[in-house]
Design a protein around this motif. Structure first.
Motif, short mmCIF file in Angstrom:
data_model
loop_
_atom_site.label_atom_id
_atom_site.label_comp_id
_atom_site.label_asym_id
_atom_site.label_seq_id
_atom_site.Cartn_x
_atom_site.Cartn_y
_atom_site.Cartn_z
N MET A 42 -13.99 14.77 11.28
CA MET A 42 -12.84 13.96 10.89
C MET A 42 -13.01 12.53 11.37
O MET A 42 -13.28 12.27 12.55
CB MET A 42 -11.55 14.54 11.48
N TYR A 43 -12.83 11.57 10.46
CA TYR A 43 -12.76 10.15 10.81
C TYR A 43 -11.30 9.73 10.90
O TYR A 43 -10.90 9.04 11.83
CB TYR A 43 -13.45 9.30 9.75
N TRP A 44 -10.53 10.12 9.90
CA TRP A 44 -9.09 9.89 9.91
C TRP A 44 -8.40 10.95 9.07
O TRP A 44 -9.02 11.59 8.22
CB TRP A 44 -8.71 8.49 9.42
N ALA A 45 -7.11 11.12 9.30
CA ALA A 45 -6.32 12.07 8.52
C ALA A 45 -4.92 11.51 8.36
O ALA A 45 -4.31 11.06 9.34
CB ALA A 45 -6.28 13.43 9.19
N THR A 46 -4.44 11.54 7.13
CA THR A 46 -3.06 11.16 6.84
C THR A 46 -2.26 12.42 6.59
O THR A 46 -2.60 13.22 5.70
CB THR A 46 -2.98 10.24 5.62
N PHE A 47 -1.22 12.61 7.39
CA PHE A 47 -0.37 13.79 7.28
C PHE A 47 0.82 13.43 6.41
O PHE A 47 1.63 12.57 6.76
CB PHE A 47 0.08 14.26 8.66
N LYS A 48 0.90 14.10 5.26
CA LYS A 48 1.96 13.81 4.30
C LYS A 48 3.09 14.81 4.49
O LYS A 48 2.95 16.00 4.18
CB LYS A 48 1.39 13.89 2.88
N LEU A 49 4.20 14.29 5.01
CA LEU A 49 5.34 15.13 5.31
C LEU A 49 6.40 14.99 4.23
O LEU A 49 6.34 14.11 3.38
CB LEU A 49 5.93 14.75 6.67
N LYS A 50 7.38 15.84 4.28
CA LYS A 50 8.47 15.76 3.31
C LYS A 50 9.27 14.47 3.48
O LYS A 50 9.78 13.91 2.51
CB LYS A 50 9.38 16.97 3.45
N SER A 51 9.35 14.00 4.72
CA SER A 51 10.16 12.81 5.00
C SER A 51 9.34 11.52 4.92
O SER A 51 9.78 10.53 4.36
CB SER A 51 10.79 12.93 6.39
N GLN A 52 8.13 11.52 5.46
CA GLN A 52 7.26 10.35 5.46
C GLN A 52 5.86 10.78 5.87
O GLN A 52 5.59 11.98 6.01
CB GLN A 52 7.80 9.28 6.41
#
Length: 922
Positions: free
Chosen positions: A824-834
């Motif tokens: 992993m270099y980076w990870a964007t966590f996509k939540l229901k709110s933001q």
């Protein structure tokens, strides 16, 4: 011999049969040819679904899949087994012109006992045994030019106990019905009954022709793939019922899995100068040689078999398949860079062998048997039937006498007597004939046996799949050992496809009978599991040695040609340089000169890179085979995490505000509010202008002691630092937070694993599963990994929507969301709110996404998939997974636990986890 797949005229010609070429055989189907074109027959079943009523059923088919009878798995208790009888009726007409010919009624496969009547009369003894072509001469029972009635009574459960032991008490689904095609074969009175061919790599050709009637000469002529005559016609007088022919052909194109060259042998039977009968047979020139205490040689080259076990199977039709399925399966196996397949645990459809001939796969064809075997009279009959229809397939390299103790040694001599080629005979899961084939042995098994023995090592089953275990998990270690061992001839994975059957009695669900049938590399409808790509890379016939993409890289890769017959000059190579992110995302492609590297040799593959190559993020190398099919695409990251992290780190902003309370550190920066526990240092709460972000309660170490203590807060320039104190005895694991004016947050954990052996090490956070919609990350993907299954993925940016699927279970959806993800270099966590992003400047960080749901393991609990606590983890080391029959640590060094000595807790030798958090929501 492929006697029934010679040149035939079909039913639309039958009207003109009297005017067609008299010496040709005629084949009239009474059924369809496979699962998609069945012909309706009258049918009644005695028990189970739709019992007792005459109706229609397509033939060929397994009756359970058509809504009749009862489903059974081979392990069902005797009292639960369906023993229904299926009654078939079908009317057909025969042409008057056939009256002076021999008409055979041919069944390619009936489960299990078949009693056959034509026009109310028994045509012969009942046939017992499901997977074998059998026939009756029904000439004297026919009404010429009129309608005839065919009646077949099929007993699902055989009256012969040995047949049930061999075929119906194994680890697979068992069915009933006429499941393979039925046809009439119309022959002239003077005809060839059997043709046996032995075509060798030196160009020598031996034929044995068994004929019936009066004939005085037989001749054979070969034609190449373009239809051009090859060599001279061979002729021999016919004396008696058996004629042997010999000939020699100069420099034939040889058959192998890499070059499946075939010739057409046109064999003609003559009487007084008149052609009486003709057979066309595909043949391949090749020589099989077993050199004791050495290996298996094909055409003089030593072979390592990259094989898999295969059932004849389709989820909607059971054991009834089609040629299209055979083509699909062989192409899929070759896409995984396999070169061999074992028939488990019975002979396949003839069209599967034909496809292996034409596309190139080595085959182990197996007489039925699963821990039990046929009695000798029955086995002798079935063995002869098996060899008769498959003896001329050049793809068949081995015969197998049953499986795992289901061997009948009294049949051994029959194998060699019946086979003109005298192929090697294998006893799967036994030491026999110079082969050690024991199944599922541990990586370093045996004293004086197996990998430490003197026999040719060729496990006919290894790395037993179950759910996500086995197959790719362990194969790198096994294959490295097999490749390095001169006595190894490779092996055969278990198995190709999940046996998920459509249950017509349960609203059409797909049923694998729990963990018993979930053994495949692909799902019931060929859904590709992660192991598919691991196998594809590990078994690639082009092996690239590891290279780091430093500024000094000169574009040269050391490669090994692991083909047996193909020079890498016949392959093609290309590259792609990629910039992966944002507005700069772009790529540059090019081709590479194919090096001249002989089979089993090493050489250099040179990439002529542009001057600015080091400004790109990744280099991809693609190899195609001589037919233009992809072998594999290898990934070589150019940008290290530190370079990518530098583009994402934002530090500037207003002053960081901080407040210390009795139990917490409260920090505000860049519109982000943080709360850290004052005692243990864990992130308790984070929120931005959009509201609370449900992430925190970390970093919790595992497997390491959580002994962060004595936290203090200080400023360094414009940043705020919250850190624990180091003490060799009390708080040797340390945590430091750095808050930048931008609001970005840096975490640095320095720690020691809690013991010499650990399953996994890293840090955990909470992120409730109900909040997540998906992730986007830069790293290896898109499939999850295990410690002993790291290969097969590609470096890039991957977007994965949340799912809660389990490998080998409905809905067979891949790739799975949950699990470990590599590099992993980076990870964007996509939540229901933001959304929020985590990135790192350290190499080899694993991202763990939640814990896959627990699946039904065996009583031995071998698979042992283990995960940390918490929801989201960032790991320095992850766990391995076992197989159905082996615990992880027995699959090789990669399956063992991590080893780390703490060196008296000297900080310079500690492990590090460094992460950056961007909670801005942008």
């Amino acid at each position: 011999m492929k006697f029934y797949t010679t040149i035939f005229l079909y039913s639309l010609l039958l009207t003109f049969a009297g005017r067609t070429v008299a010496q040709q055989s005629v084949k009239q189907y009474l059924s369809g040819k496979g699962k998609d074109d069945g012909i309706l027959w009258d049918f009644k079943v005695s028990e189970g679904m739709k019992a007792g009523q005459w109706t229609k059923i397509p033939v060929p088919s397994n009756w359970e899949l058509q809504g009749f009878g009862k489903y059974n798995y081979g392990f069902n208790k005797e009292a639960d087994k369906g023993k229904e009888i299926g009654s078939y009726r079908h009317r057909f007409t025969v042409d008057r012109s056939w009256k002076d010919k021999q008409v055979n009624l041919v069944f390619e496969g009936v489960m299990t006992d078949a009693q056959v009547k034509v026009n109310g009369k028994l045509v012969g003894a009942p046939h017992q045994g499901a997977f074998y072509t059998f026939s009756y001469d029904i000439s004297k029972f026919l009404q010429w030019g009129k309608e005839n009635l065919l009646e077949v009574e099929v007993a699902k459960h055989s009256a012969n106990k040995s047949v049930n032991a061999a075929e119906r008490e194994g680890d697979f689904w068992v069915f009933g019905g006429i499941f393979r095609p039925v046809f009439l074969e119309i022959l002239p009175q003077n005809h060839m009954e059997r043709l046996s061919v032995d075509a060798r790599a030196d160009g020598s050709l031996f034929l044995k022709v068994q004929s019936k009637g009066s004939a005085d000469e037989v001749a054979v002529t070969l034609y190449d793939a373009e239809g051009e005559k090859f060599g001279k016609t061979i002729r021999k007088p016919v004396i008696g019922s058996e004629t042997l022919l010999e000939g020699s052909f100069e420099k034939p194109a040889l058959w192998s899995s890499e070059f499946p060259n075939l010739y057409r042998a046109e064999v003609k039977l003559y009487g007084k100068g008149k052609e009486l009968h003709r057979i066309n047979q595909k043949i391949g020139f090749r020589t099989i040689e077993v050199r004791q205490r050495d290996g298996v040689y094909i055409n003089g080259q030593k072979i390592k078999f990259k094989g898999v076990n295969r059932h004849s199977f389709h989820p909607e039709s059971g054991r009834t398949t089609s040629k299209a399925i055979s083509v699909h399966d062989v192409l899929l196996m070759k896409e995984m860079n396999m070169n061999a397949v074992r028939m488990a645990h019975y002979p396949p459809d003839s069209h599967f062998l034909d496809v292996c001939d034409s596309l190139g796969l080595y085959v182990m064809n197996e007489l039925g048997g699963w821990h039990g075997h046929y009695d000798t009279p029955t086995g002798t009959k079935l063995l002869k039937e098996m060899i008769r229809v498959s003896e001329n397939n050049p793809s068949i390299i081995f015969w197998a006498n049953g499986n795992e103790g289901g061997h009948n040694p009294e049949l051994d001599t029959t194998f060699f007597e019946q086979d003109i080629q005298k192929r090697p005979l294998i006893y799967p899961w036994a030491v026999y004939g110079g082969f050690e084939t024991t199944h599922y042995r541990e990586y370093n098994y045996g004293i004086g046996t197996y990998d430490h023995g003197h026999n040719i090592l060729m496990p006919t089953e290894f790395l037993h799949g179950m759910y996500d275990g086995g197959h790719g998990a362990g194969i790198e270690d096994y294959w490295n050992a097999m490749w390095a061992n001169p006595l190894s001839a490779g092996g055969f994975l278990w198995d190709f496809q999940d046996q998920g059957i459509k249950r017509t009695d349960k609203s059409g669900i797909l049923d694998t009978d729990g963990n018993r049938g979930a053994d495949g590399i692909v799902g019931p409808h060929y859904e590709r599991e992660g192991s598919f790509y691991t196998i594809k890379e590990v078994w690639s016939p082009i092996f690239l040695e590891k290279r780091e993409m430093t500024a000094a890289f000169n574009g040269e890769f050391t490669i090994e040609n692991r083909y047996a017959f193909t020079n890498t000059a016949n392959c093609s190579f290309s590259y792609e340089l990629s910039k992966l992110e944002g507005t700069s995302a772009s790529s540059k492609t090019g081709t590479m000169a194919s090096p001249n590297i002989a089979p089993y040799a090493k050489g250099i593959l040179k990439v002529d890179l542009p001057a600015d190559w080091h400004s790109y993020d990744a280099l991809y190398i693609k190899a195609n085979d001589r037919n233009g099919k992809e072998i594999f695409i290898w990934s070589f990251p150019i940008s290290l995490p530190s370079r990518i992290a530098a583009t994402k780190l934002k530090t500037a902003g207003n002053k960081v505000e901080a407040q210390e309370t009795a139990d917490a550190f409260l920090v505000q920066a860049g519109g982000i509010h943080y709360r850290f526990d004052k005692t243990n240092g864990l992130l308790q709460e984070v929120k931005n202008g959009k509201g609370l972000i449900p992430f925190g309660k970390g970093p919790v170490l595992q497997e390491a002691v959580n002994n962060y203590k004595s936290f203090s807060m200080r400023r360094l320039a414009d940043t705020l630092i919250i850190e624990s104190a180091f003490d060799k005895k009390e708080s040797y694991n340390t945590l430091q937070w750095t808050i930048y004016p931008s609001g970005q947050l840096k975490m640095h954990v320095q720690y020691f694993p809690e013991s010499y052996f650990t399953r996994f090490v890293g840090v955990n956070f909470d992120l409730p599963e109900k909040e997540i919609e998906g992730v986007e990350y830069m790293g290896m993907g898109p499939y999850r990994v295990w410690k002993n299954r790291m290969k097969g993925n590609r470096f890039g940016i991957w977007e994965k929507a949340y799912n809660d699927v389990a490998t080998g279970e409905v809905p067979f959806e891949y790739p799975e969301f949950k699990g470990y993800h590599a590099n992993m270099y980076w990870a964007t966590f996509k939540l229901k709110s933001q959304s929020f992003r985590v990135f790192t400047d350290r190499e080899d960080v694993f991202l763990r996404l939640y814990t896959p749901k627990e699946q039904q393991d065996t009583d031995w609990k071998n698979m042992e998939p283990t995960f940390p606590s918490g929801d989201i983890s960032f790991m320095n080391g992850i766990s391995a997974i076992g197989t159905k029959t082996q615990k992880p640590e027995t699959t090789g060094p990669m399956g063992m636990k991590h080893v780390y000595y703490d060196f008296e807790k000297e900080p310079i030798r500690a492990l590090h986890m460094q992460l950056y958090f961007d909670f801005s929501g942008q």
